[in-house]
Motif scaffolding. Structure first.
Motif, PDB file in Angstrom:
ATOM      1  N   UNK A 187     -32.379  30.428  31.514  1.00 47.02           N
ATOM      2  CA  UNK A 187     -31.301  30.768  32.438  1.00 47.02           C
ATOM      3  C   UNK A 187     -30.552  32.019  31.999  1.00 47.02           C
ATOM      4  N   UNK A 188     -30.107  32.823  32.951  1.00 50.10           N
ATOM      5  CA  UNK A 188     -29.283  34.002  32.604  1.00 50.10           C
ATOM      6  C   UNK A 188     -27.933  33.572  32.033  1.00 50.10           C
ATOM      7  N   UNK A 189     -27.224  34.526  31.477  1.00 48.40           N
ATOM      8  CA  UNK A 189     -25.882  34.260  30.963  1.00 48.40           C
ATOM      9  C   UNK A 189     -24.992  33.707  32.074  1.00 48.40           C
ATOM     10  N   UNK A 190     -24.106  32.815  31.678  1.00 48.78           N
ATOM     11  CA  UNK A 190     -23.113  32.196  32.559  1.00 48.78           C
ATOM     12  C   UNK A 190     -23.705  31.138  33.484  1.00 48.78           C
ATOM     13  N   UNK A 191     -25.000  30.898  33.420  1.00 49.38           N
ATOM     14  CA  UNK A 191     -25.583  29.753  34.115  1.00 49.38           C
ATOM     15  C   UNK A 191     -25.482  28.537  33.192  1.00 49.38           C
ATOM     16  N   UNK A 192     -25.436  27.340  33.786  1.00 56.59           N
ATOM     17  CA  UNK A 192     -25.387  26.101  33.012  1.00 56.59           C
ATOM     18  C   UNK A 192     -26.569  25.216  33.383  1.00 56.59           C
ATOM     19  N   UNK A 193     -27.095  24.497  32.376  1.00 55.14           N
ATOM     20  CA  UNK A 193     -28.211  23.576  32.600  1.00 55.14           C
ATOM     21  C   UNK A 193     -27.783  22.176  32.183  1.00 55.14           C
ATOM     22  N   UNK A 194     -27.870  21.217  33.124  1.00 54.30           N
ATOM     23  CA  UNK A 194     -27.486  19.833  32.896  1.00 54.30           C
ATOM     24  C   UNK A 194     -28.668  18.915  33.173  1.00 54.30           C
ATOM     25  N   UNK A 195     -28.616  17.713  32.586  1.00 49.08           N
ATOM     26  CA  UNK A 195     -29.670  16.723  32.824  1.00 49.08           C
ATOM     27  C   UNK A 195     -29.025  15.351  32.972  1.00 49.08           C
ATOM     28  N   UNK A 196     -29.607  14.530  33.838  1.00 46.45           N
ATOM     29  CA  UNK A 196     -29.147  13.153  33.992  1.00 46.45           C
ATOM     30  C   UNK A 196     -30.340  12.265  34.300  1.00 46.45           C
ATOM     31  N   UNK A 197     -30.335  11.057  33.695  1.00 45.01           N
ATOM     32  CA  UNK A 197     -31.474  10.152  33.831  1.00 45.01           C
ATOM     33  C   UNK A 197     -31.342   9.122  34.928  1.00 45.01           C
ATOM     34  N   UNK A 198     -30.259   9.157  35.728  1.00 44.86           N
ATOM     35  CA  UNK A 198     -30.092   8.176  36.803  1.00 44.86           C
ATOM     36  C   UNK A 198     -31.236   8.247  37.801  1.00 44.86           C
ATOM     37  N   UNK A 199     -31.657   7.095  38.332  1.00 42.78           N
ATOM     38  CA  UNK A 199     -32.870   7.081  39.150  1.00 42.78           C
ATOM     39  C   UNK A 199     -32.759   6.218  40.406  1.00 42.78           C
ATOM     40  N   UNK A 200     -31.578   5.711  40.737  1.00 40.47           N
ATOM     41  CA  UNK A 200     -31.435   4.899  41.943  1.00 40.47           C
ATOM     42  C   UNK A 200     -30.238   5.399  42.748  1.00 40.47           C
ATOM     43  N   UNK A 201     -30.059   4.910  43.990  1.00 39.65           N
ATOM     44  CA  UNK A 201     -28.966   5.415  44.828  1.00 39.65           C
ATOM     45  C   UNK A 201     -27.582   5.268  44.201  1.00 39.65           C
ATOM     46  N   UNK A 222     -34.534  33.241  39.810  1.00 41.03           N
ATOM     47  CA  UNK A 222     -35.033  34.473  40.417  1.00 41.03           C
ATOM     48  C   UNK A 222     -34.683  34.572  41.896  1.00 41.03           C
ATOM     49  N   UNK A 223     -34.512  33.431  42.564  1.00 46.07           N
ATOM     50  CA  UNK A 223     -34.376  33.449  44.027  1.00 46.07           C
ATOM     51  C   UNK A 223     -32.998  33.074  44.539  1.00 46.07           C
ATOM     52  N   UNK A 224     -32.131  32.556  43.671  1.00 46.34           N
ATOM     53  CA  UNK A 224     -30.834  32.063  44.139  1.00 46.34           C
ATOM     54  C   UNK A 224     -29.699  32.836  43.468  1.00 46.34           C
ATOM     55  N   UNK A 225     -28.569  32.971  44.182  1.00 42.35           N
ATOM     56  CA  UNK A 225     -27.435  33.691  43.591  1.00 42.35           C
ATOM     57  C   UNK A 225     -26.807  32.900  42.449  1.00 42.35           C
ATOM     58  N   UNK A 226     -26.284  33.610  41.502  1.00 39.63           N
ATOM     59  CA  UNK A 226     -25.616  32.996  40.365  1.00 39.63           C
ATOM     60  C   UNK A 226     -24.364  33.765  40.019  1.00 39.63           C
ATOM     61  N   UNK A 227     -23.690  33.387  38.965  1.00 34.18           N
ATOM     62  CA  UNK A 227     -23.967  32.267  38.063  1.00 34.18           C
ATOM     63  C   UNK A 227     -23.922  30.933  38.795  1.00 34.18           C
ATOM     64  N   UNK A 228     -24.653  29.944  38.273  1.00 30.63           N
ATOM     65  CA  UNK A 228     -24.771  28.655  38.934  1.00 30.63           C
ATOM     66  C   UNK A 228     -25.031  27.565  37.895  1.00 30.63           C
ATOM     67  N   UNK A 229     -24.964  26.330  38.382  1.00 26.84           N
ATOM     68  CA  UNK A 229     -25.398  25.186  37.578  1.00 26.84           C
ATOM     69  C   UNK A 229     -26.723  24.682  38.109  1.00 26.84           C
ATOM     70  N   UNK A 230     -27.591  24.256  37.199  1.00 26.50           N
ATOM     71  CA  UNK A 230     -28.821  23.576  37.591  1.00 26.50           C
ATOM     72  C   UNK A 230     -28.779  22.189  36.971  1.00 26.50           C
ATOM     73  N   UNK A 231     -28.980  21.180  37.800  1.00 24.11           N
ATOM     74  CA  UNK A 231     -28.996  19.792  37.344  1.00 24.11           C
ATOM     75  C   UNK A 231     -30.402  19.237  37.495  1.00 24.11           C
ATOM     76  N   UNK A 232     -30.984  18.805  36.394  1.00 25.45           N
ATOM     77  CA  UNK A 232     -32.296  18.155  36.393  1.00 25.45           C
ATOM     78  C   UNK A 232     -32.046  16.655  36.453  1.00 25.45           C
ATOM     79  N   UNK A 233     -32.607  15.968  37.438  1.00 26.64           N
ATOM     80  CA  UNK A 233     -32.258  14.562  37.623  1.00 26.64           C
ATOM     81  C   UNK A 233     -33.389  13.782  38.286  1.00 26.64           C
TER      82      UNK A 233
END
Length: 438
Positions: free
Chosen positions: A312-326, A413-424
């Motif tokens: 990720x570029x500077x000022x972007x944040x990367x988060x992760x969460x393991x939740x898997x149900x509604x 590469x395709x979205x404006x930033x800075x931004x957060x990305x959440x992997x979930x």
């Protein structure tokens, strides 16, 4: 021979990954000398969401008070050793391998599931090392869970219950609540959370029907209920825990998300009951220290600098969460609505059989752009293409990616930033992300 090699063998002792029954584990434990009869006082925890977090808070508080704590949780994120914590320490490789081989030898050619035989190994470990408390998490369900061989726990805990694992636990919330309540034992108090608001009508205002409450009274089970005997709210940087007319001011929990305040409060309630049951000394300062020192990776966690976060570029944040149900997605959405300073993009991977539509609906409106991945190495992973179709049907802007790293590269590469990305979407994916990030 490593523990991983033994675990691989144990994975083939039953044709099914999940086959809920107590017969096999009881027989194996008898051949091992019934180690589960020789444990320190046990706190048995069941529920759909928050089990691991409540246990993490309880462990942090108890250890802050100077107590020795055994912990059994599942699944693991990176290595199996995470499931068994002996007197405060992750089980050592040599000890784990020896215990697994001992259980394998005792089992012989008998069928036994992976969870059953590894639960037996945990009981062996806990029976051989002194401790003050065992914190024991169910694997799936409660009534027929392999951990439910503990006939006289010191305390039971029911965390929030919602729809999940319907093919094993039942297709109504009432059926699932009843299965989870299978861990309750005569004369043993239970610290209970409410059900989510939308599900209470099917099973009483507090998530437990009048019939179930009457059954508990007949069995001498005291239900310490959220909203009746305990509760919490936040003021500024503090969490206010309330029980009857007493309140305790504590630091905000060290785990991110508003839902963790509720989990922390339930842990405080459980520790308070436990100290009375066991005549333990828990200084008030231990509760505050536990809030600060709690550690439970993969639950709405911001990734530290590593191989993935460096994409990720500077000022972007990367988060992760393991939740898997509604319900987990709803809790995530509650936190995401406070993230207003940056755009949010999602990387999503899920297992087949999960309520993908329900998960996505709770996140809809919080982010429109996502990348879908197939969780590598998981036989029951939902294909990225299927996941993207389901997301696009809900008018989300979903594309597939061959890996998490490719998803991150594509988004930056395709979205404006800075931004957060959440992997979930999956605890299995969260574990792989933490391992890949280093």
């Amino acid at each position: 021979m490593t523990s991983d090699a033994v675990l691989e063998r144990l994975n083939h002792l039953h044709p099914k990954l999940i086959d809920l029954s107590l017969d096999r584990v009881v027989a194996l434990l008898e051949r091992l000398g019934n180690p589960h009869h020789d444990l320190p006082p046990v706190v048995h925890v069941a529920g759909t969401n928050g089990k691991g977090s409540v246990i993490a808070f309880m462990r942090a508080i108890l250890e802050a008070a100077g107590l020795r704590v055994h912990v059994y949780t599942s699944p693991h994120l990176i290595r199996f050793h995470e499931r068994i914590r002996v007197a405060g320490q992750l089980i050592a490789e040599e000890e784990l391998r020896a215990l697994l081989e001992e259980c394998e030898a005792a089992n012989g050619d008998n069928q036994v599931t992976f969870f059953e035989i590894t639960t037996a190994a945990a009981f062996l470990a806990f029976s051989r090392t002194p401790a003050d408390v065992v914190l024991l998490e169910t694997g799936l369900g409660g009534r027929l869970d392999a951990t439910n061989v503990i006939n006289e726990p010191a305390l039971t805990v029911l965390t929030p219950i919602s729809m999940d694992h319907e093919s094993f636990l039942g297709h109504t919330i009432g059926e699932i609540v009843e299965e989870k309540m299978g861990i309750l034992k005569p004369g043993v108090p239970c610290v209970c959370a409410k059900l989510p608001r939308g599900l209470r009508g099917a099973a009483g205002s507090l998530g437990i029907s009048k019939g179930m409450q009457e059954q508990c009274r007949e069995m001498g089970i005291s239900l310490i209920m959220e909203g009746e005997q305990w509760g919490c709210h936040t003021v500024g940087e503090e969490m206010i825990y309330k029980v009857d007319t007493f309140q305790m001011r504590l630091p905000q929990p060290g785990l991110a998300g508003a839902h963790q305040v509720r989990n922390a409060a339930q842990a405080v309630a459980a520790v308070e009951v436990l100290q009375r049951r066991l005549n333990l000394t828990i200084p008030e300062g231990a509760f505050g220290l536990g809030m600060k020192t709690v550690d439970w990776p993969g639950r709405l966690e911001r990734l530290k600098p590593g191989a993935l976060s460096r994409i990720l570029p500077d000022e972007w944040e990367l988060w992760v969460d393991g939740g898997h149900n509604p319900s987990a997605a709803k809790a995530l959405a509650g936190q995401i609505r406070h993230w207003r300073d940056k755009p949010l993009y999602l990387v999503l991977g899920m297992m087949a059989g999960k309520d993908t539509d329900g998960f996505l609906k709770n996140l809809k409106g919080r982010s429109r752009v996502l990348r879908c991945v197939t969780i590598p190495g998981e036989d029951h992973a939902l294909p990225a293409e299927t996941l993207a179709e389901l997301a696009n049907a809900q008018l989300l802007e979903a594309e597939t990616a061959s890996s998490v790293a490719e998803a991150l590269t594509s988004l930056t590469a395709s979205q404006p930033g800075p931004a957060r990305i959440l992997i979930c979407g999956s605890l299995y994916l969260a574990g792989q992300v933490l391992a890949a990030n280093g």
